[in-house]
Scaffold this motif. Structure first.
Motif, PDB file in Angstrom:
ATOM      1  N   HIS A 100       0.848  -1.202   0.000  1.00  0.00           N
ATOM      2  CA  HIS A 100       0.000   0.000   0.000  1.00  0.00           C
ATOM      3  C   HIS A 100       0.888   1.258   0.000  1.00  0.00           C
ATOM      4  N   HIS A 135      -2.560  10.165  28.390  1.00  0.00           N
ATOM      5  CA  HIS A 135      -3.293   8.994  27.897  1.00  0.00           C
ATOM      6  C   HIS A 135      -2.609   7.677  28.249  1.00  0.00           C
ATOM      7  N   PRO A 167      -8.430   9.538  28.823  1.00  0.00           N
ATOM      8  CA  PRO A 167      -7.239  10.396  28.831  1.00  0.00           C
ATOM      9  C   PRO A 167      -7.552  11.767  29.409  1.00  0.00           C
ATOM     10  N   ARG A 196      -3.974  17.591  27.592  1.00  0.00           N
ATOM     11  CA  ARG A 196      -2.582  17.889  27.279  1.00  0.00           C
ATOM     12  C   ARG A 196      -2.328  19.371  27.580  1.00  0.00           C
ATOM     13  N   VAL A 242       1.210   5.129   5.165  1.00  0.00           N
ATOM     14  CA  VAL A 242       1.160   6.101   4.081  1.00  0.00           C
ATOM     15  C   VAL A 242       1.328   7.511   4.660  1.00  0.00           C
ATOM     16  N   GLU A 289       1.077  11.070   3.450  1.00  0.00           N
ATOM     17  CA  GLU A 289       0.725  12.067   2.427  1.00  0.00           C
ATOM     18  C   GLU A 289       1.137  13.456   2.913  1.00  0.00           C
ATOM     19  N   TRP A 325      -0.835  17.047  14.120  1.00  0.00           N
ATOM     20  CA  TRP A 325      -2.201  16.503  14.085  1.00  0.00           C
ATOM     21  C   TRP A 325      -2.414  15.416  15.131  1.00  0.00           C
ATOM     22  N   ARG A 336     -12.485  26.759  21.166  1.00  0.00           N
ATOM     23  CA  ARG A 336     -13.391  25.711  20.652  1.00  0.00           C
ATOM     24  C   ARG A 336     -13.185  25.537  19.154  1.00  0.00           C
ATOM     25  N   THR A 363     -10.463  25.703  17.740  1.00  0.00           N
ATOM     26  CA  THR A 363      -9.270  24.865  17.630  1.00  0.00           C
ATOM     27  C   THR A 363      -9.631  23.383  17.564  1.00  0.00           C
ATOM     28  N   THR A 389     -10.331  22.405  14.055  1.00  0.00           N
ATOM     29  CA  THR A 389      -9.079  22.284  13.295  1.00  0.00           C
ATOM     30  C   THR A 389      -8.393  20.965  13.622  1.00  0.00           C
ATOM     31  N   MET A 390      -8.330  20.652  14.902  1.00  0.00           N
ATOM     32  CA  MET A 390      -7.647  19.415  15.312  1.00  0.00           C
ATOM     33  C   MET A 390      -8.352  18.178  14.741  1.00  0.00           C
ATOM     34  N   GLN A 397      -7.628  17.891  11.082  1.00  0.00           N
ATOM     35  CA  GLN A 397      -6.248  17.420  10.834  1.00  0.00           C
ATOM     36  C   GLN A 397      -6.169  15.906  10.964  1.00  0.00           C
ATOM     37  N   ILE A 398      -6.774  15.391  12.027  1.00  0.00           N
ATOM     38  CA  ILE A 398      -6.738  13.939  12.270  1.00  0.00           C
ATOM     39  C   ILE A 398      -7.443  13.210  11.129  1.00  0.00           C
ATOM     40  N   THR A 433      -7.860  14.214   8.090  1.00  0.00           N
ATOM     41  CA  THR A 433      -7.053  14.299   6.862  1.00  0.00           C
ATOM     42  C   THR A 433      -6.007  13.199   6.837  1.00  0.00           C
ATOM     43  N   PHE A 434      -5.385  12.966   7.986  1.00  0.00           N
ATOM     44  CA  PHE A 434      -4.374  11.899   8.025  1.00  0.00           C
ATOM     45  C   PHE A 434      -5.011  10.548   7.735  1.00  0.00           C
ATOM     46  N   PHE A 435      -6.074  10.236   8.424  1.00  0.00           N
ATOM     47  CA  PHE A 435      -6.634   8.888   8.257  1.00  0.00           C
ATOM     48  C   PHE A 435      -7.311   8.715   6.896  1.00  0.00           C
ATOM     49  N   SER A 485      -5.999   9.613   4.232  1.00  0.00           N
ATOM     50  CA  SER A 485      -4.928   9.196   3.321  1.00  0.00           C
ATOM     51  C   SER A 485      -4.576   7.722   3.488  1.00  0.00           C
ATOM     52  N   GLN A 486      -5.112   7.078   4.527  1.00  0.00           N
ATOM     53  CA  GLN A 486      -4.724   5.690   4.812  1.00  0.00           C
ATOM     54  C   GLN A 486      -5.619   4.658   4.135  1.00  0.00           C
ATOM     55  N   HIS A 513      -8.780   7.598  17.286  1.00  0.00           N
ATOM     56  CA  HIS A 513      -7.688   8.493  17.694  1.00  0.00           C
ATOM     57  C   HIS A 513      -8.203   9.530  18.690  1.00  0.00           C
ATOM     58  N   PHE A 555      -6.886   9.937  22.554  1.00  0.00           N
ATOM     59  CA  PHE A 555      -6.003  11.044  22.924  1.00  0.00           C
ATOM     60  C   PHE A 555      -6.704  12.316  23.422  1.00  0.00           C
ATOM     61  N   TRP A 556      -7.978  12.417  23.242  1.00  0.00           N
ATOM     62  CA  TRP A 556      -8.670  13.616  23.697  1.00  0.00           C
ATOM     63  C   TRP A 556      -9.335  13.361  25.044  1.00  0.00           C
TER      64      TRP A 556
END
Lengths: 944, 72
Positions: free
Chosen positions: A492, A589, A618, A621, A793, A795, A903, B5, B7, B10-11, B14-15, B17-19, B21-22, B35, B39-40
């Motif tokens: 992939h 977390h 969690p 942060r 991957v 990107e 991210w 809020r 933010t 946006t967060m 972003q997450i 967008t990453f996934f 691409s997977q 995720h 993590f939140w």
């Protein structure tokens, strides 16, 4: 206690596996082939007299004192330069040798001041020792002739003095500067009788290229190069082995003392991370421990507008506990939290997160690793299964190709950089991926084979382009991938990077780097032998920081560069205990050993041991805590050893968050910038004043040993313990070793770690357990921790922080050699001699467009804020890129940086900020007003 | 709507967008949700869900939006 002395074998150990047997002074001795006669003699306990030889350096053979006689050979060869041979018969002491040595010593002493009684090196002088060893009783030549006795002393360096009158021109200092440090700042100027050690072109030490690592001082066999503190105080009388509290290299030192006064820090040859070397910070910059600005008594105040009131420890602790109880009663249990410190010990860090989870009853704990290497944890755990680097530092000695990305080791990890430079001088190839021309790109006897000076924020595009070349040109190590990695994930990923849009040509416009350069670098990395990747915060502190770490892991797996010496993925950790702080469960977390808080088994294990029920969700942060504070839902914070107001991004946002809280507790050595907005100040202790352990960038757990009493009265772990008790949660540790026992009990990767084991082994690299009782120098040898390596991957997603007409330049930030992080420690030492203020590096083209000259004040503005500092014009940065450090609170470089973050982890995007630079007249209004507020905030009410 | 809020949107994007691409979109939404869960802090998830309920999260990407619905 006594002074720890290390035997000097005269020449380095041979690494050969075959052995040689010879006879020395009638005794048979077997040593590795290639060893010198001097080393072989030393191994059997015979000290051959020597002056120019030391086992930190290759043999030189100049002093003519170590002569020996060898049966069947003519003359008297030098034992340091003569290798052993099978059947060799050596005599180290004969009438002929005694006469020769005495004659040589007589000549040395004839041009040496006979002031031993008042000499700073009295009792620690090899020349003195050798005069004794050869039985020198008279010097026939007198002082009437030419000599060097009136040569002027150079005291320009704040930490050591150069007295050429005492120099015997053995070249040990010059060779140490070359071989150990790799700076080549020293030379022997002149010829014959006129020869003398010279920094650069007969410059003073301070103004020369010397980086004050101390290697020359360490190597000097006389009082020619002597620590200023030794001159002031005298020779130390006892010492302890401890670990440096600066960067993540984790150098081992002998803290040499007189009573409770530290005389000097001497790098320990047996230190596995530093191998006897040091840098200007660890070796010399420890004066902050006794600096007059250190605060030694607890203080409280109702409002940050009030002056501080000094109180007793009892009052400070009970006030703090009562405030946290009040806040939780009023706003809920989740309204408070805390931050552990990467500068404190593992034991202290473990205790703070325990306090928060068990006594605050929530998981609102985070650590300063959030703002540096949290993407390393996420990225390497996802791909390899372990949140840490794969190698030990020794691995570099087997490396053929180094890929250094987003790191500046000569400034930020200088002792390891010296080892890298040594390997590069031996012929290893170097690829540097960095917007700036860091020193490694071009320095003495080092030239990078490829410097890919990419635009800030395009790391992922660059790594995808490199991967594209590796996949499409058939450079993948298919056997490795098939045996060690998840094939479906690989396919992939390979299909993704092979897309035309990921080719170096297609991405040239994005990265700004010529496609041919990228292709050449990719080929070198994939085919050049053992290839290792070393990276720093230039990788992690981006909106795609975690993606970049995974892209690095992909490259290493695709080329089979994981699981043996000389290869690997090596995050260069910033602070001394960043690795440890992460290991100890400082993230909201996960518990120690990187077990997710939602893991019921792990949670129950801790809960049973601690006698509490742990929250399964969690916590917040650091940036989330600040956001929640601004929203009015987070009201109290306990910050140990961290200055978030200066170090975290978007200073105004951090200040707003802290100002919205009702109880900010700062535990630190000094009234740092965060303390300006604090209500309670708890004095901290230095690494010299407590026991514990740090874990360095190679997962090496090392002891920190108390050499003086805490000037503030308590070690930091004791303060946390008092606070826990005041909150009604019992903690009763008598010594940090008991905390480590608890860590080992609860953390599988630390199961075999204890103070006794650390004392026995010197240091231990985790995982250390039943299957690896002495630790694990190299990870993922047979299989990855997660089983099969996982390709991900990656990107490229451009950052939301864009340049435009208002902010046309990109700012990136970093560190300088002489200063450390927010500078709280190093600014309070003589290191200020090298870096008094933060400077803005700007390319000549950008400077000329703006009418800026070197040294001018310039205004630096971003969407987040503005500040002013002086300009330094240099082509180290490309046009369109500017760079500064963040060591000085007057500059407050982080007033410029933004809230954009990674991210996956919220690690701030320090390395990409769109800015404008214009000529200025001095500090901007914000700086002036900040300085006034800071000064007002530090007022301490006079005690009656 | 407050900046803090905002933010969160946006967060989450972003997450997502990453996934995205997977793999396939439903996997991306699933992984984005996981995720965020991993993590939140609950407060952050709650705040974003409140924003969605109040129609204040128009900027949320489809995958992020799908992910948040899985976390209700």
């Amino acid at each position: 206690m006594s002074l720890i002395t290390e035997k000097d074998f005269g020449t380095p150990a041979s690494v050969a596996t075959e052995t040689v047997t010879l006879t020395i002074d009638g005794q048979a001795v077997t040593v590795p082939a290639g060893a010198s006669i001097m080393r072989a003699a030393g191994q059997m306990g015979t000290q051959i007299p020597k002056l120019c030889a030391t086992d930190m350096l290759d043999a030189f053979g100049s002093c003519r004192l170590c002569l020996v006689e060898i049966e069947g050979r003519a003359g008297t060869p030098a034992s340091c330069t003569t290798p052993v041979a099978n059947g060799m018969v050596v005599a180290t002491q004969t009438p002929k040798l005694a006469k020769l040595r005495k004659g040589v010593m007589e000549l040395y002493i004839s041009d040496h001041p006979l002031d031993c009684l008042t000499c700073a090196a009295n009792g620690d002088c090899e020349l003195q020792d050798m005069a004794g060893a050869v039985g020198l009783r008279e010097v026939r030549y007198g002082y009437q002739g030419h000599n060097h006795l009136n040569a002027a002393t150079d005291a320009s360096n704040p930490y050591f003095t150069y007295d050429p009158a005492k120099c015997i021109v053995c070249s040990r200092c010059v060779r140490a500067c070359e071989d150990v440090q790799g700076t080549f700042a020293l030379t022997i100027a002149g010829r014959g009788f006129g020869s003398r050690v010279s920094p650069g072109q007969s410059e003073l030490f301070l103004g020369s290229e010397c980086v004050s690592c101390g290697a020359c001082v360490q190597a000097c066999p006389t009082a020619t190069l002597t620590e200023t503190k030794v001159i002031e105080i005298g020779q130390p009388e006892h010492s302890a082995i401890t670990t440096c509290a600066y960067c993540g290299v984790g150098c081992t030192f002998k803290a040499e003392m007189r009573g409770e006064e530290l005389v000097r820090m001497v790098p320990y040859k047996d230190g596995k991370a530093n191998r006897g070397h040091s840098c200007v910070k660890g070796r010399f910059a420890w004066g902050y421990a006794t600096h007059r600005e250190r605060v030694l008594e607890p203080m409280i105040r109702a409002s940050t507008d009030d002056p501080w009131t000094v109180v007793s420890w009892d009052e400070a602790i009970s006030h703090t506990a009562s405030e946290f109880r009040r806040i939780q009663a009023k706003y809920g249990k989740d309204s408070v939290g805390g931050i552990t410190s990467s500068r404190c010990t593992n034991e202290e860090t473990f205790l703070v997160q325990k306090l928060i989870r068990a006594a605050f009853h929530n998981n609102n704990v985070d650590t300063c690793a959030r703002v540096c290497h949290s993407p390393t944890g996420y990225g390497l755990k996802t791909t390899f299964g372990a949140s840490a680097g794969t190698q030990d530092f020794d691995s570099v000695e087997h490396c053929d190709v180094m890929l250094v990305m987003g790191a500046n080791p000569t400034d930020a990890h200088p002792v390891f950089a010296s080892r890298m430079k040594k390997r590069l001088r031996q012929g290893a190839k170097l690829i540097v991926i960095d917007p700036r021309r860091i020193d490694l790109v071009r320095s003495a006897h080092i030239r990078a084979d490829h410097h890919l000076a990419l635009k800030p924020g395009t790391n992922v595009a660059m790594l995808d382009a490199i991967a594209h070349v590796i996949v499409t040109e058939g450079l993948v190590n298919e056997t490795y991938v098939r045996e060690r990695c998840d094939l479906e994930d690989f396919q992939h990923w390979a299909a993704f990077v092979a897309r035309p849009e990921n080719s170096p040509e297609a991405l040239e416009a994005v990265t700004g780097v010529a496609a041919q350069s990228v292709r050449a670098a990719a080929r070198l990395y994939a085919t050049g032998g053992n290839a290792a990747i070393y990276y720093g915060l230039g990788v992690t502190e981006h909106s795609q920081g975690s993606t970049t770490v995974m892209a690095i892991a992909n490259l290493a797996m695709a080329t089979g560069n994981i699981g043996r010496p000389g290869v690997g993925v090596n995050p260069l950790r910033g602070q001394n205990n960043v690795q440890g702080a992460c290991d100890m469960g400082s993230f909201p977390h996960e518990l120690s050993g990187y077990r997710h808080i939602s893991d019921e088994g792990a949670r129950n294990l801790f809960g049973a041991d601690w006698g509490v029920t742990l929250d399964a969700d969690p916590g917040l942060r650091i940036p989330n805590m600040l956001d929640a504070a601004i929203e009015g839902e987070f009201k109290g914070i306990y910050i140990q050893g961290e200055d978030i107001l200066q170090s975290d991004p978007n200073t105004k946002h951090v200040a707003a968050g802290l100002a919205a809280m009702e109880c900010v507790v700062v535990q630190d050595l000094f009234l740092n910038e965060t303390a300006n907005l604090a209500h309670v100040f708890l004095p901290g202790s230095t690494f010299l004043e407590k026991d514990g352990t740090f874990t360095n960038a190679e997962r090496r757990i090392q002891r920190v040993r108390r050499v003086m009493s805490p000037r503030n009265g308590y070690a930091d772990w004791e303060v946390t313990q008092m606070l826990a008790r005041a909150l009604g949660y019992p903690m009763d540790y008598q010594h940090p070793s008991q905390i480590m026992d608890e860590i080992a009990r609860l953390t599988p990767s630390f199961a075999g770690v204890s103070y006794d084991r650390l004392d026995a082994l010197g240091s231990i690299q985790w995982p250390c357990n039943e299957t690896a009782p002495e630790g694990t120098p190299l990870m993922h040898m047979e299989r990855f921790v997660r089983g099969l390596g996982r390709f991900v991957v990656t990107e490229y997603v451009p950052t939301d922080e864009k340049v435009g007409p208002r902010f046309p330049l990109l700012l990136t930030t970093g560190r300088i050699l002489s200063q450390y992080n927010v500078g709280a420690q190093t600014r309070r030492t003589e290191n200020a001699a090298w870096h008094e203020e933060d400077l803005l590096e700007i390319h000549p083209h950008d400077a000329e467009e703006r009418g800026v000259k070197s040294g001018d004040w310039v205004k630096l503005a971003s969407r987040a804020g503005e500040t002013a500092l002086r300009a330094k014009i240099t082509d180290r940065v490309a046009p369109g890129v500017v760079y500064t450090t963040f060591h000085h609170p007057l500059t407050q470089a982080n007033v410029i940086t933004t809230d954009f973050s990674d991210w996956a982890t919220n690690c701030p995007e320090y390395k990409v900020t769109a800015v404008q630079v214009s000529r200025g007249n001095g500090p901007v209004d914000w700086q002036i007003s900040y300085a006034e507020k800071a000064s007002r905030s530090r007022r301490i009410e006079a005690t009656s | 709507m407050s900046q803090t809020r905002e933010t969160l949107i946006t967060m989450a994007n972003q997450i997502a967008t990453f996934f995205q691409s997977q793999g396939a979109p439903d996997l991306a939404a699933r992984d984005t949700a996981q995720h965020i869960k991993d993590f939140w802090a609950p407060r952050m998830r709650r705040d974003l869900l409140d924003m969605i309920a109040a129609g204040e999260a128009q900027r949320l990407s489809p995958i992020a939006s799908d992910a948040m619905h899985r976390l209700k």
